[in-house]
Each structure stands twice: as structure tokens, then as C-alpha cells.
Write a protein that holds these residues in place. Structure first.
Motif, PDB file in Angstrom:
ATOM      1  N   THR A   2       0.824  -1.202   0.000  1.00 42.61           N
ATOM      2  CA  THR A   2       0.000   0.000   0.000  1.00 42.61           C
ATOM      3  C   THR A   2       0.857   1.250   0.000  1.00 42.61           C
ATOM      4  O   THR A   2       2.006   1.252   0.401  1.00 42.61           O
ATOM      5  CB  THR A   2      -0.929   0.025   1.221  1.00 42.61           C
ATOM      6  N   ALA A   5      -1.685   8.307   0.626  1.00 40.73           N
ATOM      7  CA  ALA A   5      -2.221   9.241  -0.348  1.00 40.73           C
ATOM      8  C   ALA A   5      -1.211  10.340  -0.652  1.00 40.73           C
ATOM      9  O   ALA A   5      -1.087  10.786  -1.797  1.00 40.73           O
ATOM     10  CB  ALA A   5      -3.527   9.836   0.164  1.00 40.73           C
ATOM     11  N   SER A 136      -6.386   6.549   1.100  1.00 44.10           N
ATOM     12  CA  SER A 136      -5.717   5.314   0.727  1.00 44.10           C
ATOM     13  C   SER A 136      -5.591   4.418   1.946  1.00 44.10           C
ATOM     14  O   SER A 136      -5.835   4.845   3.079  1.00 44.10           O
ATOM     15  CB  SER A 136      -4.330   5.621   0.136  1.00 44.10           C
ATOM     16  N   THR A 141     -10.504   1.585  -1.431  1.00 47.20           N
ATOM     17  CA  THR A 141      -9.587   2.545  -2.065  1.00 47.20           C
ATOM     18  C   THR A 141      -8.543   1.803  -2.886  1.00 47.20           C
ATOM     19  O   THR A 141      -8.194   0.653  -2.599  1.00 47.20           O
ATOM     20  CB  THR A 141      -8.873   3.420  -1.017  1.00 47.20           C
ATOM     21  N   VAL A 143      -4.981   0.667  -3.738  1.00 47.78           N
ATOM     22  CA  VAL A 143      -3.794   0.552  -2.886  1.00 47.78           C
ATOM     23  C   VAL A 143      -2.537   0.163  -3.654  1.00 47.78           C
ATOM     24  O   VAL A 143      -1.442   0.205  -3.094  1.00 47.78           O
ATOM     25  CB  VAL A 143      -4.028  -0.458  -1.739  1.00 47.78           C
TER      26      VAL A 143
END
Length: 257
Positions: A2, A5, A136, A141, A143
Motif C-alpha cells: 500500500t 495518499a 488510501s 480505495t 492501494v
């Protein structure tokens, strides 16, 4: 796997994902039910377009193709740029193609649609009032974004030169995978799959969306009219499955470790 953001603002890092479908309403219904997204109108330059929100924050975009445009429906990964026009020129000079733009998307930013030398389509986004995905590492969302291509060597130089990625080969050797880094952070990947590259899709960028339970998510995809292309399986980064929505747009759901 991940990324935060904030990392997505670094030039070259994936910053947004967008999907053009034939029926915006049906597509909104599918992803709203799967991920809990809510929708608000976005720039309408190319026709109806909506931004998807989760917990009040922008996570993706959905648009509707003109009725006379019979194009494949696919998610598009956008890579951040400080100057979309300069990036477009770099893409051309390194053997890629710029098919759309650069052009303004209202006051939100400046964008272009391009492809690498082997035809994998991606977007360029120079944010102004809208910088990209605002949330995120949460279920629903994006990732991770990964280029699926025949082999990594054939496109490595293109992405390194255009976006200044630092590529790190997979360990153990023999697995054809590069992790792309910017400023010391992993932001994307390139996966060489050889003869397993889908003939009907060719090289393409794949978007991974986080889910709390991959097995439950795949069941929900089927209930909503989508399809499971590769069943749930475990990986070093979590349990994942490759699926398609009601119009055939392919994406991956992952329950991160």
C-alpha cells in the motif's frame, strides 16, 4: 504494497484511477454496492463523469462513453506530473504515444492519455484544485497499481526515463517483477508474465482495491453481475483475486496483510 495518499503527489507516482463505461448508472450501482462509494459530478468535457467518494474523500472517477464509441472498458491508472505538457513530450521522445491531450479538465487539473511502447494505456495528471486520490489504505480505495506486460526488460527503460523510477528486481530471481520506487518509496510495479499475457487485453495497468475480506468480495462481485477471473489466493502481500465488473472492466481486490 500500500501507499499513502501523500505519496501519490510525487511526480511519476500513481495518483488517480478512472473508468469509462457504457452505462454510468449501472457502473455506479456496481461499485457503490461493492465498495460503498458515493458519487458527485465531475468534469464533463468528455461526457457524463462522476467522482467516487468514500467517507467524504475522493477515491476514483467513473465516466460514460459516447454511444458510438465501442471501446474496451478498462480501468486507467494516472501517474502524477508537475507539467503534463513536458511529460507528454518525454513520452513521445522515449517511444510512447500520446493519444489524448494534454488538455485541461476544468480547474481540477491538466491531463493526457498515453501508452507505453508496447501499448499499455495510462494517464497523466497535473493536479491543480484536485490532486488525486485523497484516501488510501482503507477498504474501497486503490492501494496498488501494476503494469502487466510480457517482460519487464522491454519497458523498464521507458518508465525509468520518463518518470525517473528506480526499479528493484524481485527476490528470488526467476520471478519477472520490478518494484518501482520514487524517493525511496515503493509506488508501483511491473509484472512480466510472458506467454500468460491475455491475448484479448495485451499489456495493461492493473488497479488493486483494498477489501476487508477477499472471499466475501468475490462473492459480492458475482452477486452484482460481475465475474471472478482468478479465484481468491494468498500472496506475500495479502489474499487477492482478479475480477471483472458488469461491463468486463478487470481489477484486483486484495485483503492486505
Amino acid at each position: 504494497m500500500t501507499t499513502e495518499a501523500a505519496t501519490r503527489r510525487i511526480p511519476g507516482a500513481p495518483c488517480w484511477v478512472s473508468l469509462l463505461a457504457h452505462s454510468l448508472s449501472a457502473t455506479q450501482e456496481f461499485y457503490g454496492a461493492l465498495f460503498g462509494w458515493e458519487f458527485r459530478p465531475g468534469p464533463q468535457h468528455f461526457g457524463p463523469y462522476a467522482r467516487a467518494f468514500l467517507n467524504g474523500r475522493e477515491v476514483a472517477g467513473l465516466g460514460e462513453l459516447a454511444p458510438d464509441r465501442h471501446l474496451p472498458v478498462a480501468w486507467t491508472t494516472y501517474l502524477a506530473s508537475d507539467d503534463a505538457d513536458t511529460t507528454a513530450e518525454q513520452i513521445r521522445s522515449c517511444g510512447g504515444t500520446v493519444a489524448v491531450g494534454p488538455l485541461d479538465a476544468d480547474s481540477a487539473g491538466r491531463m493526457a492519455i498515453a501508452s507505453d511502447p508496447h501499448g499499455a494505456i495510462f494517464g497523466i495528471w497535473q493536479g491543480r484544485t484536485m490532486m488525486g486520490t485523497a484516501l488510501s489504505e482503507e477498504p474501497g480505495t486503490p492501494v496498488w497499481n501494476e503494469l502487466v506486460t510480457q517482460d519487464t526488460d522491454s519497458v523498464r527503460t521507458f518508465y525509468e526515463h520518463v518518470f525517473a523510477f528506480e526499479a528493484e528486481a524481485a527476490d528470488p530471481p526467476g520471478f519477472d517483477y520490478l518494484t518501482l520506487h520514487l524517493k525511496g518509496r515503493a509506488v508501483a510495479g511491473i509484472h512480466g508474465v510472458g506467454a500468460d499475457l491475455p491475448r484479448d487485453r495485451g499489456p495493461h495497468w492493473m488497479t488493486y482495491f483494498a477489501v476487508p475480506d477477499t472471499d466475501a468480495a468475490t462473492r459480492r462481485v458475482t452477486e452484482l453481475g460481475g465475474h471472478v477471473l482468478r479465484p481468491a489466493r494468498d500472496s506475500a502481500h495479502g489474499r487477492l483475486a482478479t475480477v471483472a465488473d458488469v461491463e468486463g472492466a478487470v481489477f484486483t481486490v486484495i485483503q492486505p496483510r
